[in-house]
Design a protein around this motif. Structure first.
Motif, PDB file in Angstrom:
ATOM      1  N   HIS A   8       0.852  -1.186   0.000  1.00  0.00           N
ATOM      2  CA  HIS A   8       0.000   0.000   0.000  1.00  0.00           C
ATOM      3  C   HIS A   8       0.889   1.238   0.000  1.00  0.00           C
ATOM      4  O   HIS A   8       1.864   1.316   0.752  1.00  0.00           O
ATOM      5  CB  HIS A   8      -0.917  -0.018   1.218  1.00  0.00           C
ATOM      6  CG  HIS A   8      -1.817  -1.214   1.217  1.00  0.00           C
ATOM      7  ND1 HIS A   8      -3.040  -1.213   0.594  1.00  0.00           N
ATOM      8  CD2 HIS A   8      -1.657  -2.463   1.719  1.00  0.00           C
ATOM      9  CE1 HIS A   8      -3.598  -2.395   0.725  1.00  0.00           C
ATOM     10  NE2 HIS A   8      -2.765  -3.179   1.406  1.00  0.00           N
ATOM     11  N   LYS A  10       1.391   5.736  -0.656  1.00  0.00           N
ATOM     12  CA  LYS A  10       0.862   7.099  -0.719  1.00  0.00           C
ATOM     13  C   LYS A  10       0.811   7.508  -2.185  1.00  0.00           C
ATOM     14  O   LYS A  10       1.522   6.959  -3.026  1.00  0.00           O
ATOM     15  CB  LYS A  10       1.767   8.048   0.063  1.00  0.00           C
ATOM     16  CG  LYS A  10       1.752   7.771   1.552  1.00  0.00           C
ATOM     17  CD  LYS A  10       2.654   8.731   2.281  1.00  0.00           C
ATOM     18  CE  LYS A  10       2.616   8.420   3.777  1.00  0.00           C
ATOM     19  NZ  LYS A  10       3.473   9.307   4.547  1.00  0.00           N
ATOM     20  N   LYS A  11      -0.025   8.498  -2.486  1.00  0.00           N
ATOM     21  CA  LYS A  11      -0.259   8.916  -3.871  1.00  0.00           C
ATOM     22  C   LYS A  11       1.024   9.290  -4.603  1.00  0.00           C
ATOM     23  O   LYS A  11       1.214   8.924  -5.765  1.00  0.00           O
ATOM     24  CB  LYS A  11      -1.244  10.084  -3.911  1.00  0.00           C
ATOM     25  CG  LYS A  11      -1.597  10.499  -5.327  1.00  0.00           C
ATOM     26  CD  LYS A  11      -2.758  11.433  -5.370  1.00  0.00           C
ATOM     27  CE  LYS A  11      -3.182  11.896  -6.726  1.00  0.00           C
ATOM     28  NZ  LYS A  11      -2.761  11.211  -7.885  1.00  0.00           N
ATOM     29  N   LYS A  12       1.921  10.008  -3.955  1.00  0.00           N
ATOM     30  CA  LYS A  12       3.164  10.442  -4.592  1.00  0.00           C
ATOM     31  C   LYS A  12       3.939   9.258  -5.168  1.00  0.00           C
ATOM     32  O   LYS A  12       4.377   9.281  -6.320  1.00  0.00           O
ATOM     33  CB  LYS A  12       4.028  11.178  -3.568  1.00  0.00           C
ATOM     34  CG  LYS A  12       5.382  11.573  -4.071  1.00  0.00           C
ATOM     35  CD  LYS A  12       6.163  12.279  -2.974  1.00  0.00           C
ATOM     36  CE  LYS A  12       7.547  12.670  -3.445  1.00  0.00           C
ATOM     37  NZ  LYS A  12       8.282  13.400  -2.413  1.00  0.00           N
ATOM     38  N   TRP A  13       4.106   8.194  -4.374  1.00  0.00           N
ATOM     39  CA  TRP A  13       4.879   7.027  -4.809  1.00  0.00           C
ATOM     40  C   TRP A  13       4.096   6.174  -5.786  1.00  0.00           C
ATOM     41  O   TRP A  13       4.652   5.623  -6.732  1.00  0.00           O
ATOM     42  CB  TRP A  13       5.363   6.224  -3.607  1.00  0.00           C
ATOM     43  CG  TRP A  13       6.108   7.086  -2.640  1.00  0.00           C
ATOM     44  CD1 TRP A  13       5.828   7.278  -1.318  1.00  0.00           C
ATOM     45  CD2 TRP A  13       7.249   7.916  -2.917  1.00  0.00           C
ATOM     46  NE1 TRP A  13       6.723   8.159  -0.759  1.00  0.00           N
ATOM     47  CE2 TRP A  13       7.611   8.568  -1.716  1.00  0.00           C
ATOM     48  CE3 TRP A  13       8.006   8.173  -4.051  1.00  0.00           C
ATOM     49  CZ2 TRP A  13       8.671   9.446  -1.626  1.00  0.00           C
ATOM     50  CZ3 TRP A  13       9.075   9.062  -3.966  1.00  0.00           C
ATOM     51  CH2 TRP A  13       9.399   9.682  -2.774  1.00  0.00           C
ATOM     52  N   PHE A  14       2.806   6.067  -5.579  1.00  0.00           N
ATOM     53  CA  PHE A  14       1.942   5.320  -6.504  1.00  0.00           C
ATOM     54  C   PHE A  14       2.040   5.924  -7.910  1.00  0.00           C
ATOM     55  O   PHE A  14       2.230   5.208  -8.895  1.00  0.00           O
ATOM     56  CB  PHE A  14       0.493   5.346  -6.003  1.00  0.00           C
ATOM     57  CG  PHE A  14      -0.468   4.570  -6.850  1.00  0.00           C
ATOM     58  CD1 PHE A  14      -0.672   3.219  -6.637  1.00  0.00           C
ATOM     59  CD2 PHE A  14      -1.178   5.207  -7.863  1.00  0.00           C
ATOM     60  CE1 PHE A  14      -1.569   2.498  -7.417  1.00  0.00           C
ATOM     61  CE2 PHE A  14      -2.077   4.495  -8.647  1.00  0.00           C
ATOM     62  CZ  PHE A  14      -2.263   3.136  -8.424  1.00  0.00           C
ATOM     63  N   ASP A  15       1.944   7.246  -7.992  1.00  0.00           N
ATOM     64  CA  ASP A  15       1.997   7.916  -9.294  1.00  0.00           C
ATOM     65  C   ASP A  15       3.357   7.745  -9.960  1.00  0.00           C
ATOM     66  O   ASP A  15       3.444   7.557 -11.171  1.00  0.00           O
ATOM     67  CB  ASP A  15       1.668   9.401  -9.147  1.00  0.00           C
ATOM     68  CG  ASP A  15       0.195   9.649  -8.849  1.00  0.00           C
ATOM     69  OD1 ASP A  15      -0.626   8.719  -9.045  1.00  0.00           O
ATOM     70  OD2 ASP A  15      -0.141  10.767  -8.413  1.00  0.00           O
ATOM     71  N   LYS A  18       3.435   4.246 -11.352  1.00  0.00           N
ATOM     72  CA  LYS A  18       2.517   4.169 -12.490  1.00  0.00           C
ATOM     73  C   LYS A  18       3.122   4.809 -13.742  1.00  0.00           C
ATOM     74  O   LYS A  18       2.929   4.324 -14.849  1.00  0.00           O
ATOM     75  CB  LYS A  18       1.200   4.857 -12.131  1.00  0.00           C
ATOM     76  CG  LYS A  18       0.106   4.679 -13.143  1.00  0.00           C
ATOM     77  CD  LYS A  18      -1.200   5.255 -12.628  1.00  0.00           C
ATOM     78  CE  LYS A  18      -2.331   4.931 -13.566  1.00  0.00           C
ATOM     79  NZ  LYS A  18      -3.614   5.401 -13.035  1.00  0.00           N
ATOM     80  N   LEU A  68      -3.145   2.201  -4.119  1.00  0.00           N
ATOM     81  CA  LEU A  68      -3.187   3.582  -3.668  1.00  0.00           C
ATOM     82  C   LEU A  68      -4.020   3.605  -2.398  1.00  0.00           C
ATOM     83  O   LEU A  68      -5.238   3.434  -2.444  1.00  0.00           O
ATOM     84  CB  LEU A  68      -3.791   4.484  -4.743  1.00  0.00           C
ATOM     85  CG  LEU A  68      -3.984   5.946  -4.362  1.00  0.00           C
ATOM     86  CD1 LEU A  68      -2.663   6.578  -3.921  1.00  0.00           C
ATOM     87  CD2 LEU A  68      -4.575   6.715  -5.532  1.00  0.00           C
ATOM     88  N   ALA A  69      -3.337   3.715  -1.276  1.00  0.00           N
ATOM     89  CA  ALA A  69      -3.965   3.634   0.047  1.00  0.00           C
ATOM     90  C   ALA A  69      -4.600   2.248   0.229  1.00  0.00           C
ATOM     91  O   ALA A  69      -3.921   1.249   0.048  1.00  0.00           O
ATOM     92  CB  ALA A  69      -4.947   4.763   0.256  1.00  0.00           C
ATOM     93  N   GLU A  77      -8.367   1.745 -11.067  1.00  0.00           N
ATOM     94  CA  GLU A  77      -7.490   2.909 -11.196  1.00  0.00           C
ATOM     95  C   GLU A  77      -6.547   3.061 -10.003  1.00  0.00           C
ATOM     96  O   GLU A  77      -5.554   3.777 -10.092  1.00  0.00           O
ATOM     97  CB  GLU A  77      -8.320   4.187 -11.354  1.00  0.00           C
ATOM     98  CG  GLU A  77      -9.013   4.291 -12.679  1.00  0.00           C
ATOM     99  CD  GLU A  77      -8.031   4.348 -13.847  1.00  0.00           C
ATOM    100  OE1 GLU A  77      -7.087   5.158 -13.791  1.00  0.00           O
ATOM    101  OE2 GLU A  77      -8.206   3.569 -14.798  1.00  0.00           O
ATOM    102  N   LYS A  78      -6.865   2.392  -8.921  1.00  0.00           N
ATOM    103  CA  LYS A  78      -6.054   2.522  -7.711  1.00  0.00           C
ATOM    104  C   LYS A  78      -5.171   1.308  -7.459  1.00  0.00           C
ATOM    105  O   LYS A  78      -4.661   1.121  -6.366  1.00  0.00           O
ATOM    106  CB  LYS A  78      -6.963   2.799  -6.514  1.00  0.00           C
ATOM    107  CG  LYS A  78      -7.650   4.155  -6.636  1.00  0.00           C
ATOM    108  CD  LYS A  78      -8.471   4.483  -5.433  1.00  0.00           C
ATOM    109  CE  LYS A  78      -9.111   5.848  -5.614  1.00  0.00           C
ATOM    110  NZ  LYS A  78      -9.976   6.181  -4.488  1.00  0.00           N
TER     111      LYS A  78
END
Length: 115
Positions: A8, A10-15, A18, A68-69, A77-78
């Motif tokens: 799991h 945070k958005k910064k690392w997920f993006d 991706k 993402l979380a 998408e997550k």
């Protein structure tokens, strides 16, 4: 058989993952991650010394599922799915990818072509 490692983020690392800008993920060296990343995780945990772990002792994952979380499975998408080869080792991570300087981590890495 597919063996998944779910991480799991945070958005910064997920993006960054991706967008193919990040090819490693770091996890603290502690008993929790030792049990998940090392085959038959050391019974005495860190006290016995993680550096003695040979490459044949890492669990073999065929996929990493980045979330993402904490999304629902159907929220595509997550989720990012990375298919092997996946390599796990201990070392210093890159500070621009979230690691603290001069600190050892479990490093989970993959090839750019795998997602």
């Amino acid at each position: 058989m597919t063996i998944k490692l779910v991480l799991h983020l945070k958005k910064k690392w997920f993006d960054k993952i991706k967008n193919f800008e990040k090819l490693e993920e770091y996890r603290e060296i502690n008993d929790y991650w030792m049990k998940r990343l090392i085959k038959n995780g050391p019974k005495d945990g860190i006290k016995k010394g993680f550096m003695a772990v040979g490459s044949e002792q890492w669990r073999e994952f065929s996929e990493i599922h980045f979330a993402l979380a904490y999304p629902k499975r159907e929220d595509k998408e997550k989720w990012i799915i990375i298919k092997g080869p996946i390599k796990i080792f201990v070392g210093f991570g890159r500070t621009d990818w979230g690691a603290e300087p001069d600190k050892d981590y479990f490093i989970i890495s993959w090839n750019k072509q795998t997602h």
